[in-house]
Design a protein around this motif. Structure first.
Motif: not given
Length: 250
Positions: A91-92, A100, A103, A153
């Protein structure tokens, strides 16, 4: 017909060493398959090949019975998503959770704006996270919560197949059980097919109908998970089964 299949695949590293030798593995609609083996057996290489992130030296990657090509890549990407091993590095840390999880919706051109936010909120709810998660950052969550975010995600675009690459190995025992239960619930509610890559046979036993055993780049045994665990035929598989920790008798 299988949803996703590697057929007769061999793969060599850049220096020519053989990583996979004539490997065939398939996952059907709604099926849950476990791929097990020790570190270095070739499991992660199979994941890369099944995500079309690497090209085999020989053999094919088939999606819905046909080779994955430039013309079918978009549909393939929308149908096959992945959850990685490490919930901390996947995870950024600079992005909020809303960005996130959205995306895949952006990159696949599925939704933006309010529509994307609605889908993201629903996906987070499906993994047990509240809407106030959206505005927060990854560092504010535990490892288990981060892995739930990673699963949200991966499933926000409603894929048909989830490649779970060691999804619980970085988690404590209690959290592992919770994440495995979550994957089982998603499989049941959404008809999600799962390929679970793991060295943890107890996790595979809890989720997978079928198990494929990989050793040094070759498949040495495959079959119903219950049969593999209760009566393994190959010495290598027996060693893996015997290595599963067991509580001493009371």
């Amino acid at each position: 017909m299988s949803l996703l299949e590697l057929r007769g695949v061999s793969y060599r590293y850049r220096k020519g060493a053989l990583a996979l030798d004539d490997v065939s593995i398939a996952v059907g609609e709604g099926q849950s398959v476990g791929l097990v083996g020790e570190s270095g057996s070739g499991k992660s290489t199979i994941v890369r090949l099944m995500l079309a992130l690497a090209k085999p030296a020989s053999g094919q990657l088939l999606f819905e019975g046909a080779p994955v090509t430039a013309a079918t890549t978009r549909r393939f990407r929308a149908s096959v998503q992945t959850v990685f091993q490490d919930p901390y590095s996947s995870l950024d840390p600079r992005q909020r959770i809303a960005s996130i999880v959205a995306e895949p919706l952006r990159s696949l051109g599925i939704a933006r704006g309010d529509e994307a936010r609605t889908l993201v909120t629903a996906s987070l709810a499906s993994v047990g996270l509240a809407a106030d998660t959206l505005a927060r950052y990854p560092h504010e969550f535990s490892g288990g919560q981060r892995q739930r975010i990673a699963i949200a995600r991966a499933t926000v675009s409603h894929p048909r197949l989830l490649l779970a690459d060691e999804p619980v190995s970085a988690l404590d025992v209690t959290t592992r059980i919770q994440v495995i239960d979550l994957l089982a619930q998603l499989r049941e509610s959404a008809g999600l097919a799962i390929l679970m890559v793991s060295h943890d046979l107890s996790a595979v036993a809890a989720l997978c109908d079928e198990t494929v055993v990989l050793n040094a780049g070759r498949i040495v045994e495959r079959g119903a998970t219950g049969d593999i665990l209760s009566a393994p035929r190959e010495p290598y598989t027996r060693r893996l089964v015997e290595a599963v920790p067991r509580l001493p008798p009371l």
